[in-house]
Design an enzyme around this catalytic site. Structure first.
Site, PDB file in Angstrom:
ATOM      1  CG  ASN A   9      -8.124  53.141 -45.037  1.00  0.00           C
ATOM      2  OD1 ASN A   9      -7.538  52.193 -45.565  1.00  0.00           O
ATOM      3  ND2 ASN A   9      -8.313  53.217 -43.735  1.00  0.00           N
ATOM      4  NE  ARG A  93      -4.291  52.154 -42.855  1.00  0.00           N
ATOM      5  CZ  ARG A  93      -5.015  51.352 -42.086  1.00  0.00           C
ATOM      6  NH1 ARG A  93      -6.323  51.337 -42.210  1.00  0.00           N
ATOM      7  NH2 ARG A  93      -4.438  50.583 -41.194  1.00  0.00           N
ATOM      8  CG  HIS A 181      -2.848  49.320 -36.734  1.00  0.00           C
ATOM      9  ND1 HIS A 181      -2.886  48.166 -35.981  1.00  0.00           N
ATOM     10  CD2 HIS A 181      -3.790  49.167 -37.701  1.00  0.00           C
ATOM     11  CE1 HIS A 181      -3.808  47.352 -36.473  1.00  0.00           C
ATOM     12  NE2 HIS A 181      -4.363  47.935 -37.513  1.00  0.00           N
ATOM     13  NE  ARG A 241      -5.162  40.911 -40.414  1.00  0.00           N
ATOM     14  CZ  ARG A 241      -4.986  42.221 -40.350  1.00  0.00           C
ATOM     15  NH1 ARG A 241      -3.784  42.716 -40.133  1.00  0.00           N
ATOM     16  NH2 ARG A 241      -5.984  43.048 -40.512  1.00  0.00           N
ATOM     17  CD  GLU A 379      -6.593  54.033 -39.049  1.00  0.00           C
ATOM     18  OE1 GLU A 379      -7.825  53.784 -39.053  1.00  0.00           O
ATOM     19  OE2 GLU A 379      -5.727  53.146 -39.144  1.00  0.00           O
TER      20      GLU A 379
END
Ligand code: AMP
Length: 397
Positions: A9, A93, A181, A241, A379
């Site tokens: 990732n 990912r 996500h 963000r 993940e």
């Protein structure tokens, strides 16, 4: 010879990795870790499944070390650490699969070219994801690589959930909500289907609250709606963000302040969110420890917006049976969880303060009409599960 699957990732200055033994019902974690500080002073740390540190190393003066050079170091370390094992596949990912790629896909030249075209949609993530795939191709061309898309889980949502109220031609060009996500949400859905299948079939909101943050409305394990949309900027307040914002603000900053596109990108991705509002930090732990009123204001806004967006998703689901917290803040921060749950008390949700304080799996009180869970996301494991399906189809957990 044992076999392992590697999950990667990659971010702009970091690579998270995990190695899983295959050939067992549920993969056992062999090692996981990350290289951070790529471009400055790269720092590698890896742990075994029990959390024991296997290696820790800093490359002082390693500012010239590329992702590729560091991957070579990682592969070298993995071969030494697991001498009787071979890596049989690498899963990645990949931030964006666009309209074409909902399911994980085997990497080849055509796939890489198609994914390259999507870089402008996720400029801070996709180029690094692809750079690492290319680096592995150069280092170990024989290894099958599987791209797993963060957008994939959200494909199949009702069309109405994907549309902006813009002219149709823009939607047809791909300017629509994709959601992100997805690997985290897919892992949570998978986990619940194993541990609480009846609960997994209900109307759930999963709150992935980390440095990046979003909510997903799920019904029967499928995404119905989500707060991130065209890019990973939309929705909740995040570390740096801004989340949802009136697009008129951007027009104003362009026309009145003469802000360039690059300046706006930096503002929205890197200078806003918890950092921008607090002026203190993007890290929730630092904000909790601060007595600066602006830090408190940033936390209040984070909670306000998370609860407000949850309200919107409850409408998309037509009600709510369960709320699941995951990722850095969701898994570890009882104060934020309690504050969000309090704002959702109108749903009949009652939190068990003591269970919440100790990060228990079940944190709703008896009598709550909404079940509340804390479930660590994984993940990397989801990526490995996808990757193994390509090389050893009978093994998928
Ligand atoms: P992630 O992006 O999932 O790694 O999450 C990063 C965020 O989780 C940062 O804002 C951290 O401050 C926050 N976080 C991690 N551990 C804790 C903790 N024990 N308490 C509160 N926040 C935490």
């Amino acid at each position: 010879m044992g076999r392992v699957i590697a999950s990667l990732n990659a971010g702009s200055s970091s690579i998270k990795f995990a190695l899983f033994h295959v050939g067992q019902d549920e993969f056992a974690l062999a090692a996981s870790g990350k290289v951070e500080g790529i471009g400055t002073a790269p720092h590698l740390v890896a742990h075994d499944a029990a959390g024991t540190i296997l290696i820790e190393r800093t490359w002082d003066g390693g500012d010239g070390l590329s992702h590729e050079a560091l991957l070579q170091e990682l592969l070298h370390w993995a071969a030494g650490h697991l001498p009787e094992h071979e890596i049989v596949a690498v899963g990645h990912r990949v931030a964006h699969g666009g309209l074409r790629f909902g399911q994980p896909a085997l990497v080849d030249d055509a796939l890489l070219a198609a994914l390259e075209m999507l870089c402008p949609l996720v400029p801070l993530h996709q180029p690094h994801n692809l750079a690492v795939i290319r680096a592995i191709r150069a280092l170990r061309p024989e290894l099958p690589q599987i791209a797993c898309f963060d957008t994939g889980f959200h494909q199949g949502r009702p069309e109405v959930a994907t549309r902006f109220a813009l002219p149709r031609a823009l939607h047809d060009r791909g300017i629509r909500s994709y959601g992100f996500h997805g690997l985290s949400y897919e892992y949570i859905a998978h986990r619940l289907s194993k541990t609480e299948p009846a609960f997994a079939g209900k109307r759930l909101i999963v709150a992935h609250l980390g440095n990046g943050a979003s909510l997903c409305a799920m019904h029967a394990g499928k995404s119905v709606d989500t707060t991130m949309s065209f890019t990973a900027l939309d929705g909740l307040v995040m570390g740096t963000r801004c989340g949802t914002i009136d697009p008129g603000v951007l027009l104003y900053l362009q026309t009145q302040d003469g802000k360039s596109v690059t300046e706006l990108e930096t503002l929205l991705y890197s200078q806003s969110g918890l950092l921008g509002v607090s002026g203190v930090s993007s890290d929730m732990r630092v904000l909790h420890a601060s007595s600066d009123p602006h830090a408190i204001e940033a936390i209040d806004l984070f909670v306000w917006r998370a609860a407000r967006e949850a309200g919107a998703l409850i409408s998309s689901l037509g009600g709510i049976d369960g709320l699941v917290f995951t990722a850095g803040i969701g898994e570890n921060d009882p104060v934020i969880r309690a504050a969000i749950c309090e704002r959702l008390a109108w749903t009949g949700l009652i939190i068990d303060a003591e269970a919440n304080r100790r990060n228990a799996t079940t944190i709703n009180a008896t009598g709550s009409s909404v079940a509340v869970r804390v479930i660590p996301t994984d993940e990397e494991r989801m990526i490995a599960m996808h990757a193994v399906a390509f090389v050893m189809p009978a093994q998928r957990a």
